[in-house]
Design a protein around this motif. Structure first.
Motif, PDB file in Angstrom:
ATOM      1  N   GLU A   1      -4.649  -4.779  10.007  1.00 48.79           N
ATOM      2  CA  GLU A   1      -4.409  -6.718   9.824  1.00 48.79           C
ATOM      3  C   GLU A   1      -3.373  -7.062  10.685  1.00 48.79           C
ATOM      4  OE1 GLU A   1      -5.371 -10.023   8.372  1.00 48.79           O
ATOM      5  OE2 GLU A   1      -6.272  -8.299   7.536  1.00 48.79           O
ATOM      6  N   ASP A   2      -3.472  -8.430  10.956  1.00 47.14           N
ATOM      7  CA  ASP A   2      -2.768  -9.164  11.875  1.00 47.14           C
ATOM      8  C   ASP A   2      -2.605  -8.587  13.378  1.00 47.14           C
ATOM      9  OD1 ASP A   2      -2.254 -11.375  10.601  1.00 47.14           O
ATOM     10  OD2 ASP A   2       0.005 -10.714   9.846  1.00 47.14           O
ATOM     11  N   LEU A   3      -3.670  -8.393  14.026  1.00 47.28           N
ATOM     12  CA  LEU A   3      -3.656  -7.847  15.413  1.00 47.28           C
ATOM     13  C   LEU A   3      -3.434  -9.286  16.106  1.00 47.28           C
ATOM     14  CD1 LEU A   3      -4.066  -5.780  17.428  1.00 47.28           C
ATOM     15  CD2 LEU A   3      -6.442  -5.852  17.266  1.00 47.28           C
ATOM     16  N   VAL A   4      -2.266  -9.012  16.840  1.00 44.08           N
ATOM     17  CA  VAL A   4      -1.901 -10.326  17.850  1.00 44.08           C
ATOM     18  C   VAL A   4      -1.361  -9.836  19.197  1.00 44.08           C
ATOM     19  CG1 VAL A   4      -0.366 -12.323  18.119  1.00 44.08           C
ATOM     20  CG2 VAL A   4      -1.310 -11.730  15.931  1.00 44.08           C
ATOM     21  N   THR A   5      -1.835 -10.565  20.249  1.00 43.41           N
ATOM     22  CA  THR A   5      -1.105  -9.795  21.734  1.00 43.41           C
ATOM     23  C   THR A   5      -0.211 -11.164  22.208  1.00 43.41           C
ATOM     24  OG1 THR A   5      -3.073  -8.732  22.316  1.00 43.41           O
ATOM     25  CG2 THR A   5      -1.727  -9.559  23.971  1.00 43.41           C
TER      26      THR A   5
ATOM     27  N   ALA B   1       0.893  -0.949   0.104  1.00 39.51           N
ATOM     28  CA  ALA B   1      -0.210   0.030  -0.054  1.00 39.51           C
ATOM     29  C   ALA B   1       0.963   1.377   0.020  1.00 39.51           C
ATOM     30  CB  ALA B   1      -1.014   0.083   1.438  1.00 39.51           C
ATOM     31  N   GLU B   2       0.301   2.208  -0.143  1.00 38.80           N
ATOM     32  CA  GLU B   2       0.991   3.710  -0.217  1.00 38.80           C
ATOM     33  C   GLU B   2       1.560   3.961   0.956  1.00 38.80           C
ATOM     34  OE1 GLU B   2      -0.192   8.466  -0.791  1.00 38.80           O
ATOM     35  OE2 GLU B   2      -1.277   6.842  -1.551  1.00 38.80           O
ATOM     36  N   ASP B   3       1.012   3.550   2.047  1.00 36.71           N
ATOM     37  CA  ASP B   3       1.706   3.802   3.304  1.00 36.71           C
ATOM     38  C   ASP B   3       1.385   2.643   4.274  1.00 36.71           C
ATOM     39  OD1 ASP B   3       2.241   4.988   5.844  1.00 36.71           O
ATOM     40  OD2 ASP B   3       1.020   6.978   5.648  1.00 36.71           O
ATOM     41  N   VAL B   4       2.363   1.948   4.805  1.00 36.99           N
ATOM     42  CA  VAL B   4       2.314   0.747   5.671  1.00 36.99           C
ATOM     43  C   VAL B   4       3.155   1.272   6.636  1.00 36.99           C
ATOM     44  CG1 VAL B   4       2.974  -1.569   5.958  1.00 36.99           C
ATOM     45  CG2 VAL B   4       2.151  -0.823   3.666  1.00 36.99           C
ATOM     46  N   ARG B   5       2.327   0.833   8.090  1.00 33.55           N
ATOM     47  CA  ARG B   5       2.924   0.768   9.265  1.00 33.55           C
ATOM     48  C   ARG B   5       2.885   0.021  10.273  1.00 33.55           C
ATOM     49  NH1 ARG B   5       0.750   7.328  10.624  1.00 33.55           N
ATOM     50  NH2 ARG B   5       0.462   7.919   8.215  1.00 33.55           N
ATOM     51  N   PHE B   6       3.816  -0.201  10.988  1.00 35.07           N
ATOM     52  CA  PHE B   6       3.573  -1.375  12.007  1.00 35.07           C
ATOM     53  C   PHE B   6       3.555  -0.838  13.407  1.00 35.07           C
ATOM     54  CE2 PHE B   6       6.831  -3.729   9.046  1.00 35.07           C
ATOM     55  CZ  PHE B   6       5.766  -3.987   8.377  1.00 35.07           C
TER      56      PHE B   6
ATOM     57  N   SER C   1       1.430  -6.317  21.839  1.00 35.02           N
ATOM     58  CA  SER C   1       0.656  -6.343  21.101  1.00 35.02           C
ATOM     59  C   SER C   1       0.891  -5.567  19.788  1.00 35.02           C
ATOM     60  CB  SER C   1      -0.868  -6.025  21.615  1.00 35.02           C
ATOM     61  OG  SER C   1      -1.823  -6.348  20.526  1.00 35.02           O
ATOM     62  N   TRP C   2       0.391  -6.072  18.903  1.00 33.62           N
ATOM     63  CA  TRP C   2       0.941  -5.317  17.331  1.00 33.62           C
ATOM     64  C   TRP C   2       0.002  -5.566  16.290  1.00 33.62           C
ATOM     65  CZ3 TRP C   2       3.236  -9.476  19.881  1.00 33.62           C
ATOM     66  CH2 TRP C   2       3.349 -10.887  19.210  1.00 33.62           C
ATOM     67  N   ALA C   3       0.148  -4.800  15.313  1.00 33.23           N
ATOM     68  CA  ALA C   3      -0.741  -5.115  14.132  1.00 33.23           C
ATOM     69  C   ALA C   3      -0.280  -4.315  12.845  1.00 33.23           C
ATOM     70  CB  ALA C   3      -2.048  -4.281  14.573  1.00 33.23           C
ATOM     71  N   ASP C   4      -0.590  -4.611  11.751  1.00 29.04           N
ATOM     72  CA  ASP C   4      -0.229  -3.748  10.468  1.00 29.04           C
ATOM     73  C   ASP C   4      -1.350  -2.864  10.161  1.00 29.04           C
ATOM     74  OD1 ASP C   4       1.720  -5.830  10.524  1.00 29.04           O
ATOM     75  OD2 ASP C   4       0.964  -6.636   8.547  1.00 29.04           O
ATOM     76  N   LEU C   5      -0.912  -1.547   9.506  1.00 27.92           N
ATOM     77  CA  LEU C   5      -1.867  -0.781   9.124  1.00 27.92           C
ATOM     78  C   LEU C   5      -1.495  -0.213   7.951  1.00 27.92           C
ATOM     79  CD1 LEU C   5      -4.125   1.308   9.565  1.00 27.92           C
ATOM     80  CD2 LEU C   5      -2.746   2.909  10.623  1.00 27.92           C
TER      81      LEU C   5
END
Length: 257
Positions: free
Chosen positions: A193-197, A160-165, A177-181
């Motif tokens: 996406e991929d919200l995990v704890t 995507a144009e802007d991907v953040r972790f 905990s983490w996720a992709d945006l």
């Protein structure tokens, strides 16, 4: 569980998904109604090696096409974006030994929350906790598989144009905990996406902080359409519902090991 989206909304989500899968792929092969997204660098990642059906296609041909395009891999995985296409594909896939499941597309329809306090991080910060989470959630995975499932985030940076972790940290400085945006401000669309704890930090509010941060940043970037995916057979979709998400459609998944 599902509801209707307006004609303007659902195609936007489907276009975003199609664009993301194509952009992150190492290579693609088009066929009538879709494409194969492949990446030899992450051969153990099913999310990087699959067919994506984005429109009308020949359902009788798809199982053979999957064998042809994914024949170098130990798995067969086909995502179908349209319900009416998936309906005519079920019989041919079932005859070929595929299992069927659905993944909800859930759109955020609630109030945009305040920033949740999660931080933007790089892949280095996530490598260890992501690897540990895969070993906890899927203890049968090999070291090679874990490597690909961790490192595939490098490919996502191209999606995507802007991907953040994003990550929420515990008081003792651990990634909890983490996720992709994934953001496409020009289209006004964002995917979480991929919200995990991490196992040691479950039940302490960290996932909510990450989700609130992602929603806040997406709205701040001008993305009025914010969505995520959640397995229909697992509990998180109910938690997302309490966080302001509504199931508005599905990705139809055909898979054979």
């Amino acid at each position: 569980m599902t509801a209707s989206m307006t004609d303007a909304e659902l195609p936007r989500v489907q276009r975003f998904l199609s664009s993301f899968h194509r952009a992150q792929a190492g290579r693609t092969t088009d066929f009538p109604g879709g494409f194969a997204a492949l990446d030899d660098t992450y051969a153990h990642s099913r999310g990087n090696n699959h067919l994506l059906v984005t429109g009308p296609t020949d359902p009788e041909r798809l199982p053979g096409l999957a064998d042809e395009l994914l024949g170098h891999l130990p798995h067969r995985l086909v995502y179908v974006l349209h319900e009416e296409v998936a309906a005519v594909c079920r019989a041919p896939f079932e005859q070929a030994g595929y299992a069927y499941s659905t993944t909800y597309l859930m759109r955020h329809t609630g109030r945009v929350p305040a920033h949740g306090g999660a931080r933007e991080v790089d892949l280095d910060a996530l490598r260890e906790p992501v690897a540990a989470s895969w070993r906890r959630l899927a203890p049968e995975v090999t070291d090679e598989q874990v490597h690909d499932l961790v490192e595939r985030r490098t490919a996502r940076l191209q999606g995507a144009e802007d991907v953040r972790f994003l990550a929420s940290y515990s008081e003792d400085g651990e990634v909890a905990s983490w996720a992709d945006l994934y953001l496409d401000p020009a289209a006004g669309t964002a995917q979480i996406e991929d919200l995990v704890t991490a196992g040691a930090h479950l039940g302490k509010g960290h996932a909510g902080r990450v989700l609130d941060t992602a929603l806040h940043l997406a709205a701040e970037a001008g993305c009025g359409l914010r969505f995520l995916t959640a397995h229909a057979s697992d509990w998180p979709h109910r938690w997302y519902g309490r966080k302001g998400f509504t199931a508005v459609g599905a990705i139809h998944v055909f898979e054979r090991a």
